[in-house]
Structures are given as C-alpha cells and as structure tokens.
Design a protein around this motif. Structure first.
Motif, short mmCIF file in Angstrom:
data_model
loop_
_atom_site.label_atom_id
_atom_site.label_comp_id
_atom_site.label_asym_id
_atom_site.label_seq_id
_atom_site.Cartn_x
_atom_site.Cartn_y
_atom_site.Cartn_z
N GLU A 40 37.73 42.12 47.04
CA GLU A 40 37.66 42.57 45.66
C GLU A 40 38.86 42.06 44.88
OE1 GLU A 40 37.14 46.79 45.50
OE2 GLU A 40 35.37 46.76 46.79
N HIS A 41 38.77 42.15 43.58
CA HIS A 41 39.85 41.67 42.71
C HIS A 41 40.03 42.66 41.58
CE1 HIS A 41 36.61 40.58 39.95
NE2 HIS A 41 36.03 39.93 40.95
N THR B 121 38.25 48.83 50.32
CA THR B 121 37.17 48.78 51.29
C THR B 121 37.30 47.47 52.07
OG1 THR B 121 35.56 47.56 49.94
CG2 THR B 121 35.73 49.94 49.57
N VAL C 249 36.93 54.78 45.30
CA VAL C 249 36.09 53.61 45.07
C VAL C 249 35.07 53.94 43.99
CG1 VAL C 249 34.39 52.05 46.07
CG2 VAL C 249 36.40 52.72 47.39
N ASP D 163 35.36 45.00 51.67
CA ASP D 163 34.91 43.91 50.81
C ASP D 163 36.09 43.17 50.21
OD1 ASP D 163 32.28 44.67 51.26
OD2 ASP D 163 32.28 46.04 49.54
N SER E 247 38.89 49.95 55.81
CA SER E 247 38.70 50.69 54.56
C SER E 247 39.83 51.69 54.38
CB SER E 247 37.36 51.43 54.59
OG SER E 247 36.30 50.54 54.73
N ARG F 28 43.84 43.92 47.12
CA ARG F 28 43.41 44.75 46.00
C ARG F 28 42.35 45.77 46.41
NH1 ARG F 28 46.29 45.36 41.55
NH2 ARG F 28 46.62 43.12 41.48
N SER F 29 41.55 45.45 47.42
CA SER F 29 40.41 46.28 47.75
C SER F 29 40.79 47.50 48.57
CB SER F 29 39.38 45.46 48.54
OG SER F 29 38.31 46.28 48.96
#
Length: 495
Positions: free
Chosen positions: A268-269, A264, A19, A266, A4, A261-262
């Motif tokens: 992500e996009h 975190t 975030v 996770d 993260s 892109r994230s």
C-alpha cells in the motif's frame, strides 16, 4: 509476506482495526478517534502544539463524555486513543476508558508517563485499555530537555517495562526534530531493549510551543536523511519484533514507500489525509475536529454539547481533501502524485502558511529537488498567539545548496500530473501510474502497459523479493548460531 498490524499497531496476524475500507471512506465512518480528555499536564514540553498544562475551564463532564462514547459507537468507531495533556490526570479517565471498552471499541492511551505507576497501568488494563504508547523523544539528556522535566526519560523507559509486565503491549511515540533526528538509531536500540513492540514516529510540527522554539524544527531538505534512516530501522525492527509506523507527517512516496506504509500484508501507499473522513479529533471542551492536531479555527465541525457526531461529520465533509477543491500550490500543485497524495498531511502544510496543499516535508519532493542542486527552507515570519493549537506563519523558500535564493519556478515537478491506479516499477520499485510505458523515475520500460506480454504482477514481485530476504536473514542467523559455542561446549582435546 509482510505481517499484518494488529489493533495495537504491532506485527501480529490480526487485521488492524484502523484499516479503512472503501465503505468507510464513502460513508465517512470515524474509524479512529483521538480524544484529548483534559489539557492538564505534568510536563512542560517545548514542542507541545496544544500548549498543555492547565485544564480547560469548560472540560466535558463524565456524563457528557459517556454520551460522546455512545455516539461514536453508533457511528462505527473502532478505535479511540485517549490523550491529554495527560489523560490520567483526569479523575474519571478509567470510567471513560471502561465505557469505551464496554461498547467493543479498542481503547488506547498515549502518555508522557510522568507519574504513570504500575498500579495505574494495572487499573487501566482492568478497565479495558489494551494499548499504551509512551513518548520517548530522545536519549536521557535530550528527552528531559525537550520535555522540560528532569527524570522524565527514566520514568518513560520504566513505564514501558511496567506496561509489558502488566500484560499490555507497549508502544512508543517519538517526535522527530532537528535535535532528535541524529539519535533515532539509539532511541530504537533503547526502546527495543525496554520491550516496545511498536514505534510511531512523526515530525515535530510548527504549532503552539514549537513555533516559540522554532529552531528545533526540521528544515524540509532534512526529511531525506530522516526517512532513509527510518526505513533502515523499519527493516531492523521487523527482525527484532518491533513494528515502526510512520505517522501521517512522514512522507511520501520514493523508494521506501512500498515497504512500510501498509498495516496489512498488501503493498500500500499514502493515499491522502483522512482528517474528517475516517479520522476525528476531540478536544476536552467538546470541540469535534477532523484531526486532533488541527486548529479548531479552520477545522472544527461543531461542539458535542450542541452538535452530534453525525452532524459534525456532515459539517466536515466539505473540508476533507477529496472534497475541498484544493488543487495544490508550488511543487505539490505540479506533482506527479497530486491526484493520489493531495498534498500529504493537512496539519503540516496548514500550520506553515495557513492553508493546505503545499507540503515541503515530502521525501519525493525533497529528493527530486536535491537532484537539481536545490533545497527548501522554512523561515518564521510571524509568532503564534499564546493559546492552544495556535499557529504562526512561515515562508517556504527555495534555495541552492550554497544557500543562495532560487526562483520558485525552478521548484516544480518535471513529471506531468497523472490520475489512476498506482503500480510498482519493476526496475526502481517506485510507484508509477498504470499505463505508463516508461517509468518516469528511472526511464526503464514499465512492463505494465496494456498488451505487454512481459507485464509482471508488482505484488508478486515484491513478495518474492521479500521471501528471498527472509530466507537470507534466517540463513545468516543459522550461521551465527552455529558459530556460537554452547554453554558447556569445549573444544576437543588433540589426540
């Protein structure tokens, strides 16, 4: 698993303050605010969108700035980045920074670093500044040329060392243009050696001085080489402790999107411009904008002397990408990803043609056109006025690779616009909409249509591949260490 990003944007384990939650989006909480506290600057950058140099005649007083901080804290702001011009050329900048920290808001500074002494850095740390990003726009000769002051590169690199030694995690911000794109790997090596822990990269955009010097602007088709290069550096950075952060102008989708892109762990996009929704920009005269880079002529929600932060957010609501009714133009208007992406960065498209919704600096768009032997070119057709954040006018032209003009009708997406949740194709690792039976990118069975027993969890699949990559990387490192002779190790003598 991907580490993260912490509050400074580096690869720690704390959840990033930037975030955005679903509640932040629904309530339009200004999570991250970029605040130009003065337009005074001691550099002469040929790409400066704000045409910084002299102070504004009507910059906010100290008391007015303190009141703005109070309002932002009440609105739920979690991070404020102070910029200029050059923020520390304002005499009360440390008082403003201390007030930000007193309210529990993470305070950062973005700087060109000319004259940023170790003493100033130490005082900033004492005031509560916890992140400082230094602009490095090329190797020595190029950086000094772009920044307009000899010696500014060496001062920037020295500042990175000093920031680290004082105890603030140092970062770097780099503008990418036609002159700097070829030096990205060397810039990476230089800032890693200097101790940088995060690197935000963004495109030089056609505003202010960059319109006057438009030859430095990237042509849209060059975004392919830029993104491919940056993606490789992102993975190198993970191994070396440097987190590469693609700015909002670096876009979008394609084969690299699941990786970088994230902020975190996770996957992500890109999910659309957040200007005026969870991001705000403030000018030194109190202008409240959806984004620090956008011109006030179209994107101001008021001025802090007469408009509260809450009222400005309400004024901006109708101009956010989810509420402005823009349906896109040209390729963006036909794009498979429009309902998620909504045309990428508002700033990038607005400064070209005076309105958003047609962003040629898109990786997916450029690669799609390249497969057909097509590319896009921007041509300046009107200069920008001599004022801060001024825009000119550019025409986006479609051409064949031999340079001949092509009709715009050939420059549309051949995949139908969809809506819904995005998942990863297990074959090509590009994003597709849930429910697609065949991947529109590679043609493989997507494995995610309802009732398919072979459906795979895209998060689990990507995490597994990353774990394998990590094991292989550590294995290579063990072999390298094993091959290194120790300091006092000698080869045994033959008996």
């Amino acid at each position: 698993m991907r580490a993260s990003a912490d509050a400074n944007g580096s690869g720690g384990q704390r959840r990033s303050l930037r975030v955005r939650t679903a509640e932040d989006q629904r309530s339009h909480v200004p999570v991250h605010v970029v605040w130009e506290i003065t337009l005074a600057c001691n550099l002469k950058c040929g790409h400066c969108g704000s045409r910084a140099g002299k102070r504004r005649a009507n910059e906010l007083s100290t008391a007015e700035c303190i009141d703005v901080v109070r309002q932002l804290a009440a609105a739920g702001t979690r991070e404020i980045t102070l910029i200029g011009g050059e923020a520390y050329l304002r005499r009360d900048w440390l008082e403003i920074a201390a007030e930000i920290a007193r309210h529990g808001i993470h305070c950062g500074v973005q700087t060109g670093a000319r004259g940023l002494t170790r003493e100033r850095i130490a005082k900033a740390h004492a005031a509560g500044v916890r992140a400082i990003g230094v602009s490095v726009d090329g190797l020595r000769d190029l950086h000094d040329s772009l920044r307009g002051v000899a010696g500014s590169h060496d001062q920037a690199i020295r500042a990175i060392h000093d920031i680290r030694d004082v105890g603030i995690e140092p970062g770097v911000n780099t503008q990418i243009n036609a002159r700097s794109m070829h030096q990205l790997p060397q810039i990476f090596d230089e800032i890693v050696a200097a101790g940088a822990k995060y690197w935000q990269v963004q495109l030089t955009v056609a505003m202010g001085n960059a319109v006057d010097n438009s030859a430095i602007l990237l042509q849209p088709h060059q975004i392919i080489d830029v993104v491919d290069c940056l993606a490789g550096l992102y993975h190198r950075g993970r191994d070396l402790g440097l987190r590469l952060l693609p700015g909002n102008s670096i876009g979008y989708f394609g084969r690299h999107e699941p990786h970088w892109r994230s902020m975190t762990s996770d996957i992500e996009h890109w999910s659309g411009c957040t200007a005026g929704e969870t991001t705000l920009g403030l000018e030194a005269d109190g202008t409240i904008k959806g984004c620090p880079s956008l011109p006030k002529s179209h994107f101001a929600g008021g001025e802090s002397r007469s408009t509260s932060i809450d009222e400005a957010l309400r004024n901006l609501a109708a101009r956010t990408v989810r509420r402005d009714g823009n349906r896109g133009r040209s390729f963006c208007g036909s794009c498979y990803y429009w309902n998620t992406c909504r045309g990428g960065c508002t700033w990038v498209s607005h400064v070209l043609e005076g309105k958003r919704g047609d962003n040629p600096y898109c990786y997916y768009r450029a690669t799609t056109l390249a497969k057909r032997g097509l590319r896009e070119k921007i041509v300046k057709v009107a200069e920008a006025p001599d004022e801060p954040f001024a825009v000119g006018r550019f025409e986006v032209r479609l051409e064949r690779v031999d340079g001949s003009r092509a009709p715009r009708s050939l420059g549309l997406d051949d995949k139908r616009r969809k809506r819904g949740r995005l998942v990863l194709c297990q074959s090509c690792e590009e994003y597709i909409y849930a429910g697609e039976r065949l991947c529109p990118h590679c043609g493989a069975s997507s494995g995610n249509h309802p009732g398919d027993p072979s459906a795979a969890d895209d998060q689990l699949a990507l995490d597994l591949r990353k774990s394998i990559d990590e094991v292989e990387r550590h294995g290579r490192r063990i072999l390298e260490i094993a091959a290194m002779p120790g300091e006092n190790e000698q080869m045994p003598s033959p008996e």
